[in-house]
Design an enzyme around this catalytic site. Sequence first.
Site, mmCIF file in Angstrom:
data_model
loop_
_atom_site.group_PDB
_atom_site.id
_atom_site.type_symbol
_atom_site.label_atom_id
_atom_site.label_comp_id
_atom_site.label_asym_id
_atom_site.label_seq_id
_atom_site.Cartn_x
_atom_site.Cartn_y
_atom_site.Cartn_z
ATOM 1 N N ASP A 267 0.837 -1.200 0.000
ATOM 2 C CA ASP A 267 0.000 0.000 0.000
ATOM 3 C C ASP A 267 0.877 1.257 0.000
ATOM 4 O O ASP A 267 1.354 1.684 1.050
ATOM 5 C CB ASP A 267 -0.915 -0.019 1.227
ATOM 6 N N LYS A 274 1.533 7.893 0.611
ATOM 7 C CA LYS A 274 1.955 7.882 2.014
ATOM 8 C C LYS A 274 3.324 8.538 2.153
ATOM 9 O O LYS A 274 4.113 8.516 1.214
ATOM 10 C CB LYS A 274 2.079 6.435 2.502
ATOM 11 N N ASP A 285 0.180 -5.164 4.535
ATOM 12 C CA ASP A 285 -1.211 -4.713 4.395
ATOM 13 C C ASP A 285 -2.125 -5.813 3.833
ATOM 14 O O ASP A 285 -3.250 -5.556 3.440
ATOM 15 C CB ASP A 285 -1.257 -3.452 3.518
ATOM 16 N N ASP A 344 -5.664 6.432 -0.636
ATOM 17 C CA ASP A 344 -5.041 5.649 0.438
ATOM 18 C C ASP A 344 -6.086 4.954 1.308
ATOM 19 O O ASP A 344 -5.755 4.111 2.132
ATOM 20 C CB ASP A 344 -4.140 6.559 1.269
ATOM 21 N N GLU A 346 -7.939 2.571 0.567
ATOM 22 C CA GLU A 346 -8.168 1.590 -0.495
ATOM 23 C C GLU A 346 -8.696 0.257 0.010
ATOM 24 O O GLU A 346 -9.349 -0.464 -0.728
ATOM 25 C CB GLU A 346 -6.859 1.364 -1.275
ATOM 26 N N ARG A 348 -11.010 -0.502 2.123
ATOM 27 C CA ARG A 348 -12.481 -0.565 2.123
ATOM 28 C C ARG A 348 -13.027 -0.738 0.713
ATOM 29 O O ARG A 348 -14.073 -1.348 0.512
ATOM 30 C CB ARG A 348 -13.048 0.680 2.828
#
Length: 496
Positions: A267, A274, A285, A344, A346, A348
């Site tokens: 991620d 990030k 992740d 970010d 992502e 969900r």
Amino acid sequence: MTLRPLIAFAKFAAPKKGSIFVLAADDGGLGEPAKACDPSGTLARAFPVAEFSGKFAGVVEVLAPQGTSLDRLVAVGAGKVAGLDDFDWLKLGGTIAASLRKAAEVAVILDVPGAKIGGRQAANLAAGIILRSYSFDKYKTRKDKDDAEPKKPVKVTIHTADPATAKKAFADEVAVIDGVLLARDLVNEPANTLGPIEFAARAKELEALGVEVEILTEKEMKKLGMGSLLGVAQGSPRGARMAVMQWKGGKAKDAPVAFVGKGVTFDTGGNSMKPASGMEDMKGDMGGAAAVIGLIQALAARKAKANVVGIVGLVENAVDGHAQRPGDIVTSMSGQTIEVLNTDAEGRLVLADALWYCNDRFQPKFMVNLATLTGAIMVALGQHYAGLFSNNDELSDRLTAAGQATQERLWRMPLGSEYDKLIDSKNADMKNIGGRYGGAIIAAQFLQRFVKETPWAHLDIAGTAMGSPPSEINQSWGSGFGVRLLDRLVRDNYEG
Ligand code: BES
Ligand code: MN
Ligand code: ZN
């Protein structure tokens, strides 16, 4: 490589070589089988000067004990033995593993005066030894001289009153701890060698245990309308997959229970990138997906009498010219549209389609999803509890109980329409972020829009799946959190 200890069970005896571990009761008392290993009483004589009382998980050792040909005698405090639960026995195993040093042959004498130690306890202790001995070192090619590992695995023989029962209980335990170790391996593995395709291949390997495994490709997911998941994947050349695993150990007509995992193999945050510091942690992740695979492997290996579905959504959240942008609107499989205000958020988006697909295809008894979903859950709960969100009190209570029993603890957080409203969007049916506060709850509200009335629980394991403080039973970065928990949930409530 740290080699996995080889475990055997035997009747009481006093071995003449190697290292012997004995348990001491909370008054420092040793049982007869322990005393037989140390006829001159050397070990007990060391208790006062070592301030060893027999307190739980205390350790004292004597090297090359007088009058024996042993390398070492070690006493481990068992505390109040009658009151020890399953997890305490795992911890005692962990304590022993921590004191193994370079021993090649080890005997553990499972006996204390005035208490019965059964097969289940012996099996848990053995499991603790294996869990604690795990380390992720497959990429270390250089070893310091003093760090040279023994080339052979340590042999641990557990001496107990009823070795046959212990052996049987241990066979089930091995299934579960192998699931935990698989999950740890996957979380620890870097993202250059573990992308969506490689992860899916690991899922496919479960076929060897009798699990039915389907791998959905991008093309198939596109046909199903999974625009939410695919939007996350589109900035990466590594592709996207969904692994659908079915273990059919229950009655044919029984609806399955379902577990759904977030499998973001890395991620970066996407265009809402990030910061550099700590980004390497985002190789983990996929901790939710790792737990789901570990669980299905465990259930299949111990032939659980339940119908279980495991689904993992596998993508890499990366950035290239194709990556989705803040403000993009995607259509999920449910038909609901989502305005992606932060690329970010992502996880969900991946789970939205995975949960909908799971519910739609399997009509499960319940769905539990696991995800390293938000930094906010770590702010709220730290690293010792995972967040639990649920639309169903019974499921929630059962999960909480399983969490207490396994010490993979859960803390229930609220859901409610006031929070749900925060993700209404001007331009689409919803947006993927809410306001400044309650970030873990907002993420859960988002997921709830994809589960209809099906009993459902979301476990936010961002704080517990990786980087957790070293414990009695885990020293590695990836913890395998969720496997023991959910195995227990199934075992205690949904088998037979
Ligand atoms: N994977 C992260 C959450 C995370 C953070 C897991 C740290 C483990 C450790 C997730 O995809 C994410 O980036 N969440 C954002 C959501 C925000 C943009 C609404 C977060 O928590 O900051
Ligand atoms: Mn993210
Ligand atoms: Zn993420």
